[in-house]
Design a protein around this motif. Structure first.
Motif, PDB file in Angstrom:
ATOM      1  N   VAL A   1     112.614 -43.581  69.958  1.00 21.22           N
ATOM      2  CA  VAL A   1     113.320 -44.757  70.480  1.00 21.22           C
ATOM      3  C   VAL A   1     113.542 -45.744  69.342  1.00 21.22           C
ATOM      4  O   VAL A   1     112.625 -46.014  68.554  1.00 21.22           O
ATOM      5  N   PHE A   2     114.753 -46.297  69.271  1.00 17.54           N
ATOM      6  CA  PHE A   2     115.098 -47.297  68.261  1.00 17.54           C
ATOM      7  C   PHE A   2     115.647 -48.530  68.973  1.00 17.54           C
ATOM      8  O   PHE A   2     116.447 -48.406  69.904  1.00 17.54           O
ATOM      9  N   ALA A   3     115.209 -49.704  68.536  1.00 19.57           N
ATOM     10  CA  ALA A   3     115.596 -50.941  69.225  1.00 19.57           C
ATOM     11  C   ALA A   3     116.104 -51.985  68.240  1.00 19.57           C
ATOM     12  O   ALA A   3     115.694 -52.021  67.075  1.00 19.57           O
ATOM     13  N   CYS A   4     116.988 -52.842  68.733  1.00 21.05           N
ATOM     14  CA  CYS A   4     117.512 -53.958  67.947  1.00 21.05           C
ATOM     15  C   CYS A   4     117.196 -55.254  68.684  1.00 21.05           C
ATOM     16  O   CYS A   4     117.710 -55.476  69.791  1.00 21.05           O
ATOM     17  N   ASN A   5     116.349 -56.082  68.086  1.00 18.44           N
ATOM     18  CA  ASN A   5     116.038 -57.388  68.648  1.00 18.44           C
ATOM     19  C   ASN A   5     117.112 -58.367  68.164  1.00 18.44           C
ATOM     20  O   ASN A   5     117.059 -58.844  67.024  1.00 18.44           O
ATOM     21  N   VAL A   6     118.085 -58.666  69.036  1.00 21.05           N
ATOM     22  CA  VAL A   6     119.234 -59.479  68.620  1.00 21.05           C
ATOM     23  C   VAL A   6     118.852 -60.932  68.372  1.00 21.05           C
ATOM     24  O   VAL A   6     119.653 -61.696  67.812  1.00 21.05           O
ATOM     25  N   SER A   7     117.638 -61.317  68.753  1.00 22.38           N
ATOM     26  CA  SER A   7     117.167 -62.667  68.445  1.00 22.38           C
ATOM     27  C   SER A   7     116.778 -62.795  66.979  1.00 22.38           C
ATOM     28  O   SER A   7     116.708 -63.901  66.445  1.00 22.38           O
ATOM     29  N   LYS A   8     116.515 -61.664  66.337  1.00 21.07           N
ATOM     30  CA  LYS A   8     116.085 -61.661  64.942  1.00 21.07           C
ATOM     31  C   LYS A   8     117.063 -60.939  64.027  1.00 21.07           C
ATOM     32  O   LYS A   8     117.005 -61.107  62.809  1.00 21.07           O
ATOM     33  N   ARG A   9     117.917 -60.119  64.587  1.00 21.45           N
ATOM     34  CA  ARG A   9     118.892 -59.365  63.803  1.00 21.45           C
ATOM     35  C   ARG A   9     120.295 -59.867  64.142  1.00 21.45           C
ATOM     36  O   ARG A   9     120.586 -60.193  65.289  1.00 21.45           O
ATOM     37  N   ARG A  10     121.178 -59.870  63.150  1.00 22.65           N
ATOM     38  CA  ARG A  10     122.505 -60.478  63.318  1.00 22.65           C
ATOM     39  C   ARG A  10     123.531 -59.474  63.856  1.00 22.65           C
ATOM     40  O   ARG A  10     124.632 -59.315  63.320  1.00 22.65           O
ATOM     41  N   PHE A  11     123.144 -58.814  64.937  1.00 24.24           N
ATOM     42  CA  PHE A  11     123.984 -57.761  65.514  1.00 24.24           C
ATOM     43  C   PHE A  11     125.294 -58.324  66.061  1.00 24.24           C
ATOM     44  O   PHE A  11     126.385 -57.899  65.682  1.00 24.24           O
ATOM     45  N   TYR A  12     125.188 -59.279  66.976  1.00 22.84           N
ATOM     46  CA  TYR A  12     126.385 -59.797  67.639  1.00 22.84           C
ATOM     47  C   TYR A  12     127.223 -60.694  66.723  1.00 22.84           C
ATOM     48  O   TYR A  12     128.420 -60.885  66.965  1.00 22.84           O
ATOM     49  N   GLU A  13     126.609 -61.245  65.683  1.00 26.66           N
ATOM     50  CA  GLU A  13     127.347 -62.100  64.763  1.00 26.66           C
ATOM     51  C   GLU A  13     128.212 -61.263  63.814  1.00 26.66           C
ATOM     52  O   GLU A  13     129.356 -61.603  63.527  1.00 26.66           O
ATOM     53  N   GLU A  14     127.668 -60.165  63.323  1.00 20.37           N
ATOM     54  CA  GLU A  14     128.329 -59.406  62.256  1.00 20.37           C
ATOM     55  C   GLU A  14     129.191 -58.251  62.734  1.00 20.37           C
ATOM     56  O   GLU A  14     130.295 -58.031  62.211  1.00 20.37           O
ATOM     57  N   THR A  15     128.707 -57.481  63.690  1.00 22.09           N
ATOM     58  CA  THR A  15     129.339 -56.193  63.977  1.00 22.09           C
ATOM     59  C   THR A  15     130.739 -56.259  64.594  1.00 22.09           C
ATOM     60  O   THR A  15     131.516 -55.323  64.391  1.00 22.09           O
ATOM     61  N   PRO A  16     131.117 -57.315  65.335  1.00 22.31           N
ATOM     62  CA  PRO A  16     132.492 -57.311  65.872  1.00 22.31           C
ATOM     63  C   PRO A  16     133.560 -57.224  64.784  1.00 22.31           C
ATOM     64  O   PRO A  16     134.589 -56.560  64.981  1.00 22.31           O
TER      65      PRO A  16
END
Length: 392
Positions: free
Chosen positions: A345-360
């Motif tokens: 299992v792999f997880a992304c904590n979007v509170s600490k990682r800039r997933f929604y800011e960068e990936t779009p």
């Protein structure tokens, strides 16, 4: 195509005059019917050179004499516009603005932004100086925005659902970047008299389609060349990484996300994430449909498929990172899933990682991450940017 009016012309005029008038009529009809991507074109009587779009299905950008016309197609209503803009350089003389078109004097210098991903784009395009206000400041994780809020150069204008009009009037932005929804309005913003940039990038149905909106935004901010260059660099890298995934020896079977209430929402096969999973060389277990949105499944339906999953990916937001034990506490049923049992299992904590800011606007970075995660034999020396392997 058959044009009855041309037959009328043939009966009225004869000889050489008939042929001349007919040719003129054909030329006008062809000119006013131009549109779509590439070449010269016209839309609703406006003549210019239409920019060839690489992936976007919602944008049409037409370079005209002294200004640029941008047509934003309505993603919820076929053959209709969500918004139309005329981008006119600030140092240009006034021109007649067609009905139903919003005039924006470019480059835009004082901007109010509602979504953190658009604030991040200001950073990518080197125009943080054009950002003077934000809504929903507590969700703004962009370091430059946090700094601006702290030193007062960027104003907090309250909730996007209930904008602080007093602060808005004090700010006096030249435009506000808002996120449109089907049959939705913008509350006080509809009455504030501030031009709205309707950011429909999230409604594109391909990863690169959404990213291509940076070309429109770059023209708003006076950095069109930089935006075009960045977008095509993203495209080139995306294709490079996709070819890397195509060379992998196998396609691991994968599932994603977490149960939410009574339903488990999985991205459809034609959704942005569904396409990213496919391009990353995964056999996405819930991608066997033509849906561009997410579909709700019961836990029982997920469990029936998940027994063949090799990998499970999910995103969440929390101050404390999740582990296998906290997953079990959240929902006992998770322990029945094969990836849980086999610790894949792999997880992304979007509170600490800039997933929604960068990936779009950088789907190439997300694709690379997925490829390295799904095909570890290719990941030598790679440092994960968003996901990490779940710990106990």
């Amino acid at each position: 195509m058959f044009y009855p009016q041309l037959i009328v012309l043939r009966f009225i005029f004869v000889g050489e005059m008939c042929r001349i008038v007919t040719y003129i009529a054909i030329f006008i009809l062809l000119l006013t019917s131009c549109g779509g991507s590439g070449g010269s074109g016209a839309t609703l009587g406006v003549v210019g050179d239409t920019l060839r779009m690489h992936s976007s299905s919602l944008l049409q950008i037409i370079d005209c004499d002294g200004y640029t016309l941008v047509n934003v197609k309505n993603p919820w209503k076929k053959d209709a516009f969500l918004h139309r803009y005329m981008l006119l350089p600030k140092d240009s003389s006034d021109v007649e603005v067609p009905d139903g078109v919003t005039l924006l004097r470019t480059p835009l210098d004082r901007q109010l932004v509602f979504a953190t991903l658009h604030a991040e784009l200001f950073v990518m395009l080197g125009r943080v100086d054009a950002l003077c206000g934000v809504c929903d400041a507590r969700y703004m994780s962009v370091p430059a925005v946090k700094k601006g809020l702290a030193d007062g150069s960027i104003m907090d204008c309250g909730s996007s659902m209930d904008v602080n009009l007093e602060r808005l009037m004090e700010l006096s932005p030249s435009a506000a970047w808002v996120v449109p929804f089907k049959n939705g309005g913008y509350g006080k913003m509809d009455r504030a008299g501030v031009p709205l940039v309707e950011c429909g990038d999230y409604m594109e149905t391909s990863p690169l389609g959404g990213a291509e909106w940076m070309r429109f935004y770059g023209r708003l901010l006076g950095v069109a060349e930089r935006a075009d260059s960045l977008f095509f660099a993203v495209c080139k890298n995306y294709e490079r990484v996709k070819k890397m995934a195509d060379s992998a020896a196998r396609r691991p079977r994968m599932m994603c996300e977490l149960k939410s209430g009574s339903a488990w929402y999985m991205p459809g096969g034609r959704s942005t994430m569904g396409q990213l999973y496919g391009d990353a060389g995964a056999d996405y277990l819930f991608g066997d449909n033509d849906e561009s949105g997410s579909l709700p499944y019961s836990f029982e339906a997920v469990l029936a498929k998940a027994d063949s999953a090799d990998v499970w990916l999910f995103k969440y937001g929390a101050e404390v990172d999740k582990g296998y034990s906290s997953l079990q506490q959240d929902f006992q049923g998770y322990t029945l899933l094969r990836p849980y049992r086999e610790r894949s299992v792999f997880a992304c904590n979007v509170s600490k990682r800039r997933f929604y800011e960068e990936t779009p606007f950088r789907p190439d970075l997300l694709l690379e991450e997925l490829v390295m995660l799904l095909h570890p034999e290719l990941a030598e020396g790679y440092e994960f940017r968003y996901y990490e392997k779940l710990q106990e």
